[in-house]
Design a protein around this motif. Structure first.
Motif, PDB file in Angstrom:
ATOM      1  N   THR A  28       0.963  -1.247   0.063  1.00 16.04           N
ATOM      2  CA  THR A  28       0.224  -0.348  -0.300  1.00 16.04           C
ATOM      3  C   THR A  28       0.626   1.357   0.198  1.00 16.04           C
ATOM      4  O   THR A  28       1.933   1.478   0.719  1.00 16.04           O
ATOM      5  CB  THR A  28      -0.544   0.020   0.880  1.00 16.04           C
ATOM      6  N   GLU A  44      -4.075   6.930  -2.424  1.00 17.07           N
ATOM      7  CA  GLU A  44      -3.897   5.510  -1.468  1.00 17.07           C
ATOM      8  C   GLU A  44      -3.216   4.875  -3.172  1.00 17.07           C
ATOM      9  O   GLU A  44      -4.903   4.234  -4.112  1.00 17.07           O
ATOM     10  CB  GLU A  44      -4.087   4.170  -0.431  1.00 17.07           C
ATOM     11  N   ASN A  46      -2.413   1.024  -4.197  1.00 20.66           N
ATOM     12  CA  ASN A  46      -2.786  -0.619  -3.761  1.00 20.66           C
ATOM     13  C   ASN A  46      -2.413  -1.653  -5.022  1.00 20.66           C
ATOM     14  O   ASN A  46      -2.543  -1.444  -5.542  1.00 20.66           O
ATOM     15  CB  ASN A  46      -3.765  -1.055  -2.998  1.00 20.66           C
ATOM     16  N   GLN A 120       2.158  -5.382   1.308  1.00 20.03           N
ATOM     17  CA  GLN A 120       0.212  -6.820   1.361  1.00 20.03           C
ATOM     18  C   GLN A 120       0.195  -7.482   2.219  1.00 20.03           C
ATOM     19  O   GLN A 120       1.513  -8.235   2.347  1.00 20.03           O
ATOM     20  CB  GLN A 120      -0.104  -6.549   0.426  1.00 20.03           C
TER      21      GLN A 120
END
Length: 120
Positions: A28, A44, A46, A120
């Motif tokens: 992230t 953000e 990811n 992650q």
């Protein structure tokens, strides 16, 4: 012998490097855009190690809200694709070992940085 080395390089070595880079850079990221001397962090990104991504935020980064990504692009850049498989953006990666950064528009005045905040 040369054909064997070329085959090894492109079928085994390069995919292995790309896979390990995807594992290292998955996580992230928080956006840190510098505009007129002010830094804001409200978006953000990811990146998932299996090659997909999700983007949350209102910043105009040039990528879709979700799609795929891969390593090994031009000059080693990351490539971002939309849901239809169209190449939509390149990004440069820096750092490693917990200090990963991804930068869009590296050589332009509207440079956009993502700093890794967790794996992650």
């Amino acid at each position: 012998m040369c054909l064997g080395l070329i085959t090894f390089w492109y079928l085994i070595a390069v995919p292995s490097f790309n896979k390990s880079e995807m594992e290292e850079f998955s996580g992230t990221y928080e956006i840190q855009t510098v505009e007129k001397g002010k830094e804001k962090t409200n978006s953000e990104l990811n990146l998932f190690e299996y090659g997909t991504y999700k983007f949350k935020g209102k910043e105009n980064v040039g990528i879709a809200k979700s799609g795929t990504w891969k390593t090994g692009g031009i000059d080693g850049q990351f490539e971002f694709y939309d849901k239809n498989g169209n190449l939509i953006e390149y990004a440069s990666q820096f750092g490693g070992n917990g200090n990963e950064k991804i930068i869009f528009n590296l050589y332009e005045s509207n440079e956009i940085r993502f700093i890794k905040i967790r794996n992650q």
